[in-house]
Design an enzyme around this catalytic site. Structure first.
Site: not given
Ligand code: PLP
Length: 405
Positions: A122, A199, A202, A225, A363
């Site tokens: 992401h 990260d 998900q 999430k 993203c």
């Molecule tokens: N990393 C992953 C794999 C994601 O799916 C997302 C959000 O869709 C993020 C990071 C970013 O999360 P946040 O917008 O809650 O900071």
């Protein structure tokens, strides 16, 4: 025992509504999950009965808020099996957790060093490292993803050397649904003396997360999430690391003693929590994780896998259907394209039929370039989705495709 999905749905009033005169089928859970009444009540109870600032009051409400805030930290630490609650740093979410780390690792990265990320990151776990590499004259190296959506671990292994100062990969891809073998990745990196950030944005909603078992040095996730409100998240940071790294932001709470000329910093985790924290959010996150725990993450995963398998099977019957992401280990996310149909048009028609999906890059624009596509339609499942919703979804896709062709 069958998964009690109808009973669960009663906890999520938002699901019980019509959009465009059709029953809502909410399949945009990878973007954000809905919140159960238990979590909403925890947040509103805090504001109705407890609201007070933490850590600096002698009065009862402040003491109660402090106690509850720290209890939430302990619950979350236990949930992800951190060795100590001081390894849980509250942030706004995954994005802030990654940026925090990219800021405090600045001095750790020297000119000529490298950071390894995967091609399926992401933007949140890519751009902070890209920018840090630019600032420090370091190399950002990309671990490729194969046609099925699996990481090239051989490539990763080959690239690990003393110049590599960090590996940053996601636990579960928000585009492909791939569950990465994070434990194996950490082992490989640690064998080469390289720390690892996972990260987990998900992951929390779909799989067990045990940071000690994984061996991660850092693990980031977002509350929203995993059925908690927006604006609260966590950076788990191993104590040995966070102790030696510098602070992130400066201000109240993160200090020990201050004079006009000097400052000493507070102990962990407060060193990384400058200013007034999101107390209500932390309490609601605790409540959300308890909600998941009560249902059992294995049972949730099993339920979601049934939905994913059924949806995949039914979509595959549609002429020109292409599933993006067919990793052996996969969960809860179904990205696809249909020949001759633009994802945006399909998503818009699905919305008219009551089905909420997401379309576009999700993203992860570089991943799209890497795979030679310009976006997907993505349906993502949560614990409250039903098999009947899968039928509505797949029938709606078929109807929309026929209209668009
Ligand atoms: N990393 C992953 C794999 C994601 O799916 C997302 C959000 O869709 C993020 C990071 C970013 O999360 P946040 O917008 O809650 O900071």
């Amino acid at each position: 025992m069958p998964f009690p999905v109808e009973k669960i749905r009663a906890d999520f009033p938002v699901l019980n509504q019509q959009v465009h005169d059709k029953p809502l089928v909410y399949l945009d859970n990878a973007a954000t999950t809905q919140k159960p009444v238990q979590v909403i009540n925890r947040l509103s109870d805090y504001y109705l009965k407890e609201n007070s600032n933490v850590h600096r009051g002698v009065h009862l409400l402040s003491q109660k808020a402090t106690e509850d805030y720290e209890k939430a930290r302990t619950t979350i630490a236990q949930y992800i099996n951190a060795a100590d609650s001081k390894e849980i740093i509250f942030t706004r979410g995954t994005t802030e957790s990654v940026n925090l780390l990219a800021t405090v690792l600045e001095e750790w990265i020297q000119p000529g060093d490298a950071i390894l990320v995967s091609a399926m990151e992401h933007h949140s776990n890519l751009v902070p490292w890209q920018q840090l590499c630019k600032r420090r004259n370091a190399d950002l190296k990309i671990v490729p993803v194969n046609d099925k959506g699996e990481l090239d671990l051989e490539f990763l292994k080959k690239k690990l050397n003393p110049q590599v100062k960090l590996v940053a990969v996601n636990h579960i891809s928000n585009v492909l649904g791939t569950i990465n073998p994070v434990k194996e990745i950490v082992k490989m990196a640690h064998d080469a003396g390289v720390p690892v950030l996972i990260d987990g944005a998900q992951a929390l909603a779909h799989t067990k997360v045990d940071v000690q078992e994984i061996g991660a040095d850092f693990y980031a996730f977002s509350g929203h999430k995993v059925y908690a409100p927006m604006g609260i998240g966590v950076l788990y940071g191993r104590e040995t690391w966070m102790r030696r790294l510098p602070p992130y932001q400066f201000g109240g709470e993160m200090i020990d003693r201050v004079s006009f000329d000097e400052v000493t910093f507070n102990e962990l985790p407060y060193k990384y929590e400058a200013g007034t924290p999101n107390v209500g959010g932390a309490l609601a996150l605790e409540s959300a994780l308890q909600y998941v725990q009560n249902l059992g993450i294995e049972a949730i995963r099993k339920h979601e896998d049934v939905l994913l398998e059924k949806a995949t099977h039914q979509l595959m019957k549609i002429n020109g259907m292409r599933i993006i992401g067919e990793a052996k280990d996969k969960t809860a996310v179904l990205s696809f394209l249909v020949d001759g149909v633009h994802p945006y048009d399909l998503g818009t028609l699905l919305d008219q039929m009551g089905v909420a999906v997401r379309t576009g890059y999700h993203c992860a624009e570089p991943l799209m370039q890497h795979m030679g596509i310009s976006g997907t339609v993505r349906a993502s499942f949560a614990l409250y989705n039903t098999e009947q919703e899968v039928d509505i979804f797949t029938e709606s896709v078929l109807k929309a495709v026929n209209m668009l062709r």
